[in-house]
Design a protein around this motif. Structure first.
Motif, PDB file in Angstrom:
ATOM      1  N   TYR A  60      -5.251 -15.094  -3.216  1.00 57.01           N
ATOM      2  CA  TYR A  60      -5.188 -14.425  -1.924  1.00 57.01           C
ATOM      3  C   TYR A  60      -3.923 -13.572  -1.817  1.00 57.01           C
ATOM      4  N   ILE A  61      -2.791 -14.131  -2.211  1.00 59.53           N
ATOM      5  CA  ILE A  61      -1.525 -13.383  -2.140  1.00 59.53           C
ATOM      6  C   ILE A  61      -1.572 -12.170  -3.060  1.00 59.53           C
ATOM      7  N   ALA A  62      -2.103 -12.328  -4.264  1.00 55.17           N
ATOM      8  CA  ALA A  62      -2.188 -11.200  -5.208  1.00 55.17           C
ATOM      9  C   ALA A  62      -3.079 -10.091  -4.656  1.00 55.17           C
ATOM     10  N   TYR A  64      -3.833  -9.560  -1.478  1.00 59.48           N
ATOM     11  CA  TYR A  64      -3.165  -9.019  -0.301  1.00 59.48           C
ATOM     12  C   TYR A  64      -2.089  -8.011  -0.699  1.00 59.48           C
ATOM     13  N   GLU A  65      -1.272  -8.371  -1.672  1.00 58.21           N
ATOM     14  CA  GLU A  65      -0.194  -7.469  -2.103  1.00 58.21           C
ATOM     15  C   GLU A  65      -0.744  -6.199  -2.739  1.00 58.21           C
ATOM     16  N   ALA A  66      -1.854  -6.291  -3.436  1.00 56.53           N
ATOM     17  CA  ALA A  66      -2.395  -5.125  -4.150  1.00 56.53           C
ATOM     18  C   ALA A  66      -3.223  -4.206  -3.258  1.00 56.53           C
ATOM     19  N   TYR A  67      -3.930  -4.744  -2.271  1.00 57.36           N
ATOM     20  CA  TYR A  67      -4.923  -3.936  -1.557  1.00 57.36           C
ATOM     21  C   TYR A  67      -4.718  -3.830  -0.054  1.00 57.36           C
ATOM     22  N   ARG A  68      -3.603  -4.261   0.490  1.00 55.57           N
ATOM     23  CA  ARG A  68      -3.425  -4.133   1.940  1.00 55.57           C
ATOM     24  C   ARG A  68      -3.291  -2.658   2.308  1.00 55.57           C
ATOM     25  N   GLU A  71       1.228  -2.302   6.837  1.00 54.69           N
ATOM     26  CA  GLU A  71       2.059  -3.453   7.153  1.00 54.69           C
ATOM     27  C   GLU A  71       2.504  -3.309   8.601  1.00 54.69           C
TER      28      GLU A  71
END
Length: 96
Positions: A60-62, A64-68, A71
């Motif tokens: 989930y974190i990976a 989120y960081e790649a495709y958000r 912010e």
């Protein structure tokens, strides 16, 4: 938290107590190898579940960081209100 996590030590203690009482009375009513195997299976299941949850969080974190897309500011009150309303609608199925 999962109540089974708290129950495992209680199960172990009661099994040991029951085996001790049966041995003192000279009664062979308890199959120790079978009980130990069952406890190992339960413990292995809980450990596997913990690692699965950790892996899921990592994925989930990976993602989120790649495709958000954006912010948002953590200090924006209108965004907190909007987020609360959206999560309430999603979790309860109500729109008002």
């Amino acid at each position: 938290m999962n109540p089974i996590v708290y129950a495992i030590p209680v199960f172990m203690l009661t099994i040991l107590l029951e085996a001790w009482v049966a041995r003192r009375r000279g009664v062979a009513v308890y199959d120790i190898p079978d009980a130990i195997t069952s406890l190992h299976h339960g413990l292995l299941s809980q450990v596997t579940n913990a690692f699965t949850k950790i892996a899921t969080l990592g994925i989930y974190i990976a993602v989120y960081e790649a495709y958000r897309f954006t912010e948002w500011s953590m200090s924006s009150i209108p965004l907190w209100i909007l987020a609360r309303c959206c999560t309430t609608c999603v979790t309860t199925g109500r729109t008002a």
